[in-house]
Design a protein around this motif. Structure first.
Motif, PDB file in Angstrom:
ATOM      1  N   ASP A  57       0.816  -1.212   0.000  1.00 33.79           N
ATOM      2  CA  ASP A  57       0.000   0.000   0.000  1.00 33.79           C
ATOM      3  C   ASP A  57       0.852   1.265   0.000  1.00 33.79           C
ATOM      4  O   ASP A  57       0.379   2.343  -0.345  1.00 33.79           O
ATOM      5  CB  ASP A  57      -0.922  -0.020   1.224  1.00 33.79           C
ATOM      6  CG  ASP A  57      -1.944   1.099   1.194  1.00 33.79           C
ATOM      7  OD1 ASP A  57      -2.531   1.343   0.124  1.00 33.79           O
ATOM      8  OD2 ASP A  57      -2.162   1.738   2.242  1.00 33.79           O
ATOM      9  N   PRO A 101      -6.021  -2.731  -0.953  1.00 36.76           N
ATOM     10  CA  PRO A 101      -6.987  -2.495   0.144  1.00 36.76           C
ATOM     11  C   PRO A 101      -6.449  -2.856   1.527  1.00 36.76           C
ATOM     12  O   PRO A 101      -7.047  -3.656   2.261  1.00 36.76           O
ATOM     13  CB  PRO A 101      -8.163  -3.395  -0.254  1.00 36.76           C
ATOM     14  CG  PRO A 101      -7.512  -4.561  -0.942  1.00 36.76           C
ATOM     15  CD  PRO A 101      -6.325  -3.971  -1.684  1.00 36.76           C
ATOM     16  N   GLU A 143      -6.071  -1.025   4.362  1.00 37.47           N
ATOM     17  CA  GLU A 143      -6.871  -0.569   5.498  1.00 37.47           C
ATOM     18  C   GLU A 143      -8.141  -1.398   5.653  1.00 37.47           C
ATOM     19  O   GLU A 143      -8.522  -1.760   6.772  1.00 37.47           O
ATOM     20  CB  GLU A 143      -7.216   0.910   5.332  1.00 37.47           C
ATOM     21  CG  GLU A 143      -7.916   1.507   6.549  1.00 37.47           C
ATOM     22  CD  GLU A 143      -8.027   3.017   6.460  1.00 37.47           C
ATOM     23  OE1 GLU A 143      -9.150   3.523   6.517  1.00 37.47           O
ATOM     24  OE2 GLU A 143      -6.970   3.677   6.326  1.00 37.47           O
ATOM     25  N   THR A 144      -8.781  -1.720   4.535  1.00 38.73           N
ATOM     26  CA  THR A 144      -9.996  -2.547   4.582  1.00 38.73           C
ATOM     27  C   THR A 144      -9.690  -3.914   5.186  1.00 38.73           C
ATOM     28  O   THR A 144     -10.463  -4.444   5.991  1.00 38.73           O
ATOM     29  CB  THR A 144     -10.575  -2.735   3.171  1.00 38.73           C
ATOM     30  OG1 THR A 144     -10.891  -1.453   2.621  1.00 38.73           O
ATOM     31  CG2 THR A 144     -11.845  -3.574   3.211  1.00 38.73           C
ATOM     32  N   ILE A 146      -9.153  -3.502   8.985  1.00 40.99           N
ATOM     33  CA  ILE A 146     -10.447  -3.272   9.639  1.00 40.99           C
ATOM     34  C   ILE A 146     -11.235  -4.574   9.721  1.00 40.99           C
ATOM     35  O   ILE A 146     -11.831  -4.894  10.760  1.00 40.99           O
ATOM     36  CB  ILE A 146     -11.254  -2.200   8.873  1.00 40.99           C
ATOM     37  CG1 ILE A 146     -10.604  -0.819   9.040  1.00 40.99           C
ATOM     38  CG2 ILE A 146     -12.708  -2.150   9.372  1.00 40.99           C
ATOM     39  CD1 ILE A 146     -11.238   0.264   8.193  1.00 40.99           C
ATOM     40  N   THR A 147     -11.241  -5.338   8.642  1.00 36.66           N
ATOM     41  CA  THR A 147     -11.954  -6.625   8.631  1.00 36.66           C
ATOM     42  C   THR A 147     -11.399  -7.570   9.681  1.00 36.66           C
ATOM     43  O   THR A 147     -12.151  -8.239  10.407  1.00 36.66           O
ATOM     44  CB  THR A 147     -11.843  -7.277   7.241  1.00 36.66           C
ATOM     45  OG1 THR A 147     -12.352  -6.383   6.250  1.00 36.66           O
ATOM     46  CG2 THR A 147     -12.642  -8.579   7.187  1.00 36.66           C
ATOM     47  N   SER A 151      -6.801   1.481  12.458  1.00 33.89           N
ATOM     48  CA  SER A 151      -7.554   0.603  11.555  1.00 33.89           C
ATOM     49  C   SER A 151      -8.098  -0.622  12.284  1.00 33.89           C
ATOM     50  O   SER A 151      -9.269  -0.988  12.143  1.00 33.89           O
ATOM     51  CB  SER A 151      -6.665   0.161  10.388  1.00 33.89           C
ATOM     52  OG  SER A 151      -6.188   1.269   9.667  1.00 33.89           O
ATOM     53  N   GLY A 170     -12.242  -1.495  13.392  1.00 34.38           N
ATOM     54  CA  GLY A 170     -12.886  -2.770  13.098  1.00 34.38           C
ATOM     55  C   GLY A 170     -13.319  -3.494  14.358  1.00 34.38           C
ATOM     56  O   GLY A 170     -14.421  -4.050  14.432  1.00 34.38           O
ATOM     57  N   LEU A 208     -18.464  -4.959   9.987  1.00 33.17           N
ATOM     58  CA  LEU A 208     -17.517  -4.514   8.965  1.00 33.17           C
ATOM     59  C   LEU A 208     -18.015  -3.252   8.274  1.00 33.17           C
ATOM     60  O   LEU A 208     -17.259  -2.303   8.064  1.00 33.17           O
ATOM     61  CB  LEU A 208     -17.301  -5.629   7.937  1.00 33.17           C
ATOM     62  CG  LEU A 208     -16.414  -5.297   6.740  1.00 33.17           C
ATOM     63  CD1 LEU A 208     -15.038  -4.851   7.185  1.00 33.17           C
ATOM     64  CD2 LEU A 208     -16.316  -6.498   5.810  1.00 33.17           C
ATOM     65  N   LEU A 267     -16.028   0.272   8.259  1.00 34.66           N
ATOM     66  CA  LEU A 267     -15.674   0.959   7.008  1.00 34.66           C
ATOM     67  C   LEU A 267     -16.348   2.321   6.929  1.00 34.66           C
ATOM     68  O   LEU A 267     -15.757   3.294   6.453  1.00 34.66           O
ATOM     69  CB  LEU A 267     -16.077   0.097   5.810  1.00 34.66           C
ATOM     70  CG  LEU A 267     -15.287  -1.203   5.626  1.00 34.66           C
ATOM     71  CD1 LEU A 267     -15.882  -2.027   4.490  1.00 34.66           C
ATOM     72  CD2 LEU A 267     -13.818  -0.908   5.347  1.00 34.66           C
ATOM     73  N   VAL A 271     -14.411   5.833   6.423  1.00 37.66           N
ATOM     74  CA  VAL A 271     -14.732   6.734   5.302  1.00 37.66           C
ATOM     75  C   VAL A 271     -15.157   8.103   5.821  1.00 37.66           C
ATOM     76  O   VAL A 271     -14.779   9.140   5.270  1.00 37.66           O
ATOM     77  CB  VAL A 271     -15.836   6.116   4.417  1.00 37.66           C
ATOM     78  CG1 VAL A 271     -16.349   7.136   3.418  1.00 37.66           C
ATOM     79  CG2 VAL A 271     -15.304   4.884   3.689  1.00 37.66           C
TER      80      VAL A 271
END
Length: 206
Positions: A29, A36, A38-39, A42-43, A148, A152, A167, A171, A175
């Motif tokens: 990244d 992705p 950060e996603t 978080i997940t 992050s 999550g 999730l 997110l 955002v």
């Protein structure tokens, strides 16, 4: 469909390769902002709260270490690219911010879309002292890993029996924070533009 998706995500979250994947995504990244990372973090945080796995502390550590390593690769790329980067508009802005805020610009850039890549490359291109770079980048990487994963985790706690909703909440929070940061940056930029003619008028009248 949602049950099938949840099953796939749960399988990924329970894989022994998860931590290596988080490390790799956080590393990539740094110079491929479309990854992705950060996603994924978080997940992992959501499932750490909702199912007890993966291990939250380990998620934070491998994500932070991956981000730190990726930023140093980006720094080296910038150092090698040198002059080809120095006059680009985005990199000129980073240099100006660096002159005002010093190494703290690395921490702030972590939360600006695309800012991380431009900043790390630019600091390499201008040969910012590596010791200072590593110090502030360590703060940036750890704060990002905590931010992050904990977003999550708290999303997962809020919807302990429904990880997908957790999730989505996580997110959504991420955002929203990014949107607020961008709005504040836009307002400050507009104020600076409006103030510039006034400053020039004062300078010419002196």
């Amino acid at each position: 469909m949602s049950h099938a998706l949840l099953g796939l995500v749960e399988q990924a979250m329970s894989s022994p390769w998860l931590y290596a994947a988080l490390f790799g995504l956080a590393l990539l990244d740094a110079f491929f902002p479309v990854v992705p990372a950060e996603t994924a973090v978080i997940t992992a945080g959501v499932f750490a709260a909702a199912t007890g796995g993966p291990n939250l502390a380990l998620v934070i550590v491998v994500s932070a270490v991956g981000a730190f390593a990726g930023d140093h690769i980006s720094y080296l790329i910038g150092a090698r690219a040198g002059g080809r980067l120095r006059e680009r508009k985005a990199f000129v802005r980073v240099r100006e911010a660096l002159a005002v805020r010093g190494g703290l610009v690395l921490v702030a850039a972590r939360y600006i879309p695309g800012g991380r890549t431009a900043t790390t490359l630019t600091l390499g291109a201008v040969r910012h002292p590596l010791r200072s770079y590593s110090f502030f980048d360590g703060i940036a990487a750890v704060s990002w890993g905590l931010y992050s994963a904990l977003i999550g985790f708290f999303g997962g706690m809020a919807f302990e029996n429904d990880p997908i909703k957790g999730l989505l909440l996580g997110l959504g929070i991420a955002v929203s924070i990014t949107a607020v940061v961008e709005v504040v940056r836009w307002i400050r930029k507009r104020r600076a533009i409006r103030a510039s003619p006034a400053r020039r008028a004062v300078d010419t009248s002196v």
